[in-house]
Design a protein around this motif. Sequence first.
Motif, short mmCIF file in Angstrom:
data_model
loop_
_atom_site.label_atom_id
_atom_site.label_comp_id
_atom_site.label_asym_id
_atom_site.label_seq_id
_atom_site.Cartn_x
_atom_site.Cartn_y
_atom_site.Cartn_z
N GLU A 1 51.97 89.10 19.69
CA GLU A 1 52.51 87.79 20.06
C GLU A 1 51.41 86.91 20.66
O GLU A 1 51.34 85.70 20.38
N LYS A 2 50.56 87.52 21.48
CA LYS A 2 49.44 86.78 22.09
C LYS A 2 48.48 86.28 21.01
O LYS A 2 48.01 85.14 21.07
N GLU B 1 49.22 85.57 17.89
CA GLU B 1 49.86 84.48 17.14
C GLU B 1 49.78 83.17 17.91
O GLU B 1 49.48 82.11 17.34
N VAL B 2 50.05 83.24 19.22
CA VAL B 2 50.02 82.03 20.05
C VAL B 2 48.61 81.44 20.08
O VAL B 2 48.42 80.24 19.88
N GLU B 3 47.61 82.30 20.34
CA GLU B 3 46.24 81.79 20.46
C GLU B 3 45.69 81.30 19.13
O GLU B 3 44.99 80.29 19.08
N GLU C 1 47.48 80.09 16.72
CA GLU C 1 48.19 78.83 16.44
C GLU C 1 47.60 77.69 17.26
O GLU C 1 47.39 76.59 16.74
N ASN C 2 47.32 77.95 18.53
CA ASN C 2 46.73 76.92 19.39
C ASN C 2 45.36 76.50 18.88
O ASN C 2 45.02 75.30 18.87
N GLN D 1 57.06 72.23 14.02
CA GLN D 1 56.96 73.66 13.67
C GLN D 1 56.78 73.84 12.17
O GLN D 1 56.03 74.71 11.74
#
Length: 429
Positions: free
Chosen positions: A281-282, A284-286, A288-289, A416
């Motif tokens: 999850e981390k 994916e978030v990073e 994406e950012n 999104q």
Amino acid sequence: MKAVLEKKESNKVSFTIEIPEVDFEKATQEAYIKNRSRFNIPGFRKGKVPRKIIELNYGPEFFYEEAINLILPEAYNNAVEELKLEPVDQPEVDIDEIEKGKPIVVKIEVVVKPEVNIGDYKSIEIEKIEYNVTDDNITEELKSVQEMNGRIIDVEDRAVTTGDILNIDYKGFVGEEQFQGGTAEAQELEIGSGRFIPGFEEQLVGKNKGEEVDVVVTFPEEYHAEELKGKEAIFKVKINEIKEKELPELDDEFAKDVSEFDTLEEYKNDIKEKLEKEFKEKEEVENENNLIEKVIESCEVDIPEAMIDTQLQNELSDFDYRMRTQGINLEQYLQITNSTIDSLKEQLRPMAAQRVKGDLVLEAIAKAENITVTEEDIDKELEKMADSYKQENKEKFIEDMRKGDLSFLETAITNQKVIELLKSIVKFK
């Protein structure tokens, strides 16, 4: 009513609105009806004074300002829609003169949403971030659980060491004078926690229970209390108790006590699985950012200050909310950090500007890629919201939400969709 675009420079637009005389006359009559009860003129009952008599006494233009206020908002909104403008600030209005029997010409100047020069986002390459679970990660997680399940025991046979938990009394002095806020009794302090002024905790190491110690420290120059900044102080400290945390052994019994597993090995495997999910999850978030940041960098846009100011207020409200969840309000935070609301705004301003630019870029790409939001998309999102808010009557929740403004939801769904599209286009190395 007729609107004419005069000029458009950068993010500022000028246009005129021509209001027919007949429409302005109706607005003037409405203004008279709205205000006639205020007038008390001899020979007429209060509230029954004819408009002509009022205008003879106060001038024919007496109701003009009220009439403009009544008619202009709708005329302005219609003009904005007709000219396909997206204002982001309050308009500046100029009316040269109003002449009876002629149309009213209103000049408007307003800041509008800027155009985005979209870069070549389809050829962007990004280094992919990956996190792998190591034995050290698992050991760290185990130690954390071990710490949480440790028990505090009294220490009688040795001096203070780092990690001990002390119960102390103290009084603080600057020179011979005891200063406000520098006194406490039965205060708990973990040595090495860094809670107290630099140098305070270290001077208690090696001391014993019952011992009285003079701790000499210097307050930092950035200390929140103005009268103590950079001052040397002496704290007279008495050590009442010394305690330490006794940690349980990392074995099968420990695993049984803290988890649903019978062996330490099974518990470690479970920790590994959970960390792998968390790390994924981390990632994916990073990723994406980083993707959004790179796409934003590839685009050019001149952001109006008005948009940044509006977003800055949102950032400030969010910051205040986060502080309140931690038990302090914004005023207390400013006092603790010895800062001002203006300095906090300056700190948040780059974030606000980046947020505005990001929203504008994503919106521009959505238009370029013909990305739209369907009713089905909105329904799905409302269902997710109902579930997250644990609404028992999901249908009623969705029905009530649909009665309000859902533009915020449409924007979120659009963004999104754009992000998912970009993730499928951009190359991750």
